[in-house]
Design a protein around this motif. Sequence first.
Motif, mmCIF file in Angstrom:
data_model
loop_
_atom_site.group_PDB
_atom_site.id
_atom_site.type_symbol
_atom_site.label_atom_id
_atom_site.label_comp_id
_atom_site.label_asym_id
_atom_site.label_seq_id
_atom_site.Cartn_x
_atom_site.Cartn_y
_atom_site.Cartn_z
ATOM 1 N N GLU A 44 0.831 -1.207 0.000
ATOM 2 C CA GLU A 44 0.000 0.000 0.000
ATOM 3 C C GLU A 44 0.865 1.257 0.000
ATOM 4 N N ASP A 47 2.213 2.597 -3.360
ATOM 5 C CA ASP A 47 1.275 3.269 -4.261
ATOM 6 C C ASP A 47 0.469 4.380 -3.594
ATOM 7 N N ALA A 48 0.727 4.636 -2.335
ATOM 8 C CA ALA A 48 -0.098 5.592 -1.582
ATOM 9 C C ALA A 48 0.233 7.041 -1.940
ATOM 10 N N LEU A 56 0.708 5.247 7.036
ATOM 11 C CA LEU A 56 1.186 3.909 6.670
ATOM 12 C C LEU A 56 2.551 3.626 7.273
#
Length: 90
Positions: A44, A47-48, A56
């Motif tokens: 995640e 690509d966040a 994250l």
Amino acid sequence: MAEIIDFAEIQEARRKARAAIPERENLERAVQLMRENLAAVAVELADAPREEQAELLARVERLAAMIRYGMRMLGDPVDARLDGPFSIRS
């Protein structure tokens, strides 16, 4: 002289050993689940959007700390087991 054997102590040690097996298995499963979660968070993170990366990264740090703690509780050498595709060595 003959050595006195305390059978109650031996039986208690055996009981504790049998009880520890399910606890260890539960802890091993928990550590494995945290590793899988860490891998998912790492994917995640790649690509966040920038505004989500701080949260994250905080998750990554918490998961890494919990994994290290779980591994210490299991008696596993932490440094040797944390290398891999999502290394969490600090």
